[in-house]
Design a protein around this motif. Structure first.
Motif, PDB file in Angstrom:
ATOM      1  N   ARG A 296      -6.854   7.593  -1.066  1.00  0.00           N
ATOM      2  CA  ARG A 296      -7.031   6.875   0.203  1.00  0.00           C
ATOM      3  C   ARG A 296      -8.191   5.908   0.138  1.00  0.00           C
ATOM      4  O   ARG A 296      -8.113   4.773   0.619  1.00  0.00           O
TER       5      ARG A 296
ATOM      6  N   SER B 296       1.541  -8.349  -2.967  1.00  0.00           N
ATOM      7  CA  SER B 296       0.147  -8.214  -2.524  1.00  0.00           C
ATOM      8  C   SER B 296      -0.609  -9.537  -2.598  1.00  0.00           C
ATOM      9  O   SER B 296      -1.641  -9.699  -1.945  1.00  0.00           O
TER      10      SER B 296
ATOM     11  N   GLU C 238       1.047   3.908  -3.161  1.00  0.00           N
ATOM     12  CA  GLU C 238       0.810   5.341  -2.968  1.00  0.00           C
ATOM     13  C   GLU C 238       1.991   6.152  -3.502  1.00  0.00           C
ATOM     14  O   GLU C 238       1.804   7.215  -4.103  1.00  0.00           O
TER      15      GLU C 238
ATOM     16  N   ARG D 265       0.831  -1.204   0.000  1.00  0.00           N
ATOM     17  CA  ARG D 265       0.000   0.000   0.000  1.00  0.00           C
ATOM     18  C   ARG D 265       0.867   1.257   0.000  1.00  0.00           C
ATOM     19  O   ARG D 265       0.586   2.214  -0.751  1.00  0.00           O
TER      20      ARG D 265
ATOM     21  N   SER E 291      -7.194  -2.798  -0.278  1.00  0.00           N
ATOM     22  CA  SER E 291      -6.756  -3.544   0.906  1.00  0.00           C
ATOM     23  C   SER E 291      -7.735  -4.666   1.239  1.00  0.00           C
ATOM     24  O   SER E 291      -7.321  -5.775   1.601  1.00  0.00           O
TER      25      SER E 291
ATOM     26  N   LEU F 258      -7.231   2.904  -2.041  1.00  0.00           N
ATOM     27  CA  LEU F 258      -6.311   2.013  -1.327  1.00  0.00           C
ATOM     28  C   LEU F 258      -7.045   1.219  -0.248  1.00  0.00           C
ATOM     29  O   LEU F 258      -6.738   0.042  -0.016  1.00  0.00           O
ATOM     30  N   ASP F 259      -8.023   1.847   0.401  1.00  0.00           N
ATOM     31  CA  ASP F 259      -8.832   1.120   1.386  1.00  0.00           C
ATOM     32  C   ASP F 259      -9.554  -0.056   0.725  1.00  0.00           C
ATOM     33  O   ASP F 259      -9.571  -1.177   1.254  1.00  0.00           O
TER      34      ASP F 259
END
Length: 273
Positions: free
Chosen positions: A247, A159, A115, A111, A254, A250-251
């Motif tokens: 953000r 990942s 970014e 992550r 995840s 990415l959440d």
């Protein structure tokens, strides 16, 4: 809400370049000899001059004639090296991709590294505002583009995602970065054209809007719009949109990674097939 006026309005459309000539140019498989062309010219010098024009004067100012003027050579001289504007734009895109870091980020987890990849691309777009307008869904297949793709995939390899999902994640995140960059370029262009910043525009229009709008008719729009305008100092802030959206993306990714690791998620392409 930001409205993108599109590449055509900026004079930035890429035509249909001949694939053989374009790829030979990008990969430098053949460059004119001193006998064929001017000794002071090269593909690299032409690309550098074109990028400088686009950066300082805008992509609409870019012509082969303008490149010749900057280089101080005859109008037809650059054509010995670069067949036309379509090939020139391809060359410019691949050249600026070469400004990105050569190696994949190696600090933090996937992550943090993804970014970093996103922000490296944002910085590149900000350095070259025309870039987001001339990119298209048909990538420039040059050496720097392939190195860029390899590097960005490297940030995600631990990942646990499948190959198609790796590509999809990159496409999703970099598409968001590009959209934010295009909005930022639009704002800069409007400021240049009108002599008015977004904050000045908002300050000039908001009192009139308050006078024309029916009081109390749109309470939610009034409250939220006022809060957002005060927070951003304008109707829209592309960098805030970039960071907020990144953000959230990415959440979501995840969650996808955790599902993959738990064995409850297959490749998205396979699952939808």
């Amino acid at each position: 809400m930001a409205k993108d006026r599109g590449a055509k309005d900026r004079g930035a459309t890429r035509g249909t370049a001949d694939p053989a000539r374009s790829l030979a140019l990008l990969w430098r498989t053949r460059e004119p000899s001193a006998r064929e062309g001017r000794t002071e010219l090269s593909v690299a010098r032409i690309a550098t001059a074109a990028i400088e024009i686009a950066d300082t004067e805008g992509i609409a100012a870019l012509t082969m004639r303008r490149v010749s003027e900057v280089l101080g050579v005859g109008t037809m001289s650059p054509y010995t090296y670069v067949p036309g504007k379509s090939e020139l734009l391809d060359l410019m895109i691949d050249t600026v991709y070469g400004e990105l870091p050569a190696e994949a980020p190696d600090e933090g987890d996937w992550r943090v590294r993804l970014e970093r990849v996103a922000m490296d691309n944002w910085d590149l777009y900000r350095a070259h505002p025309w870039l987001a307008a001339v990119e298209s869904s048909r990538p420039v297949l040059g050496p720097n583009l392939l190195a860029k793709y390899e590097r960005e995939l490297g940030a995600l390899l631990d990942s646990g995602l499948g190959d198609v999902d790796l590509d999809s994640v990159l496409t999703l995140v970099l598409g968001h970065v590009r959209a934010s960059a295009r909005a930022a370029a639009d704002i800069a262009a409007l400021e240049s054209e009108t002599g008015m910043t977004d904050q000045q525009w908002w300050q000039a229009h908001s009192p009139w809007l308050a006078g024309f709008a029916t009081a109390g008719a749109t309470p939610n729009a009034d409250r939220v719009g006022t809060a957002a305008g005060e927070a951003h100092g304008a109707a829209y802030d592309p960098e805030h949109a970039l960071r907020f959206g990144l953000r959230r993306l990415l959440d979501g990714i995840s969650v996808m990674v955790e599902q993959q690791r738990a064995g409850v998620l297959g490749d998205e392409r396979a699952a939808s097939g």
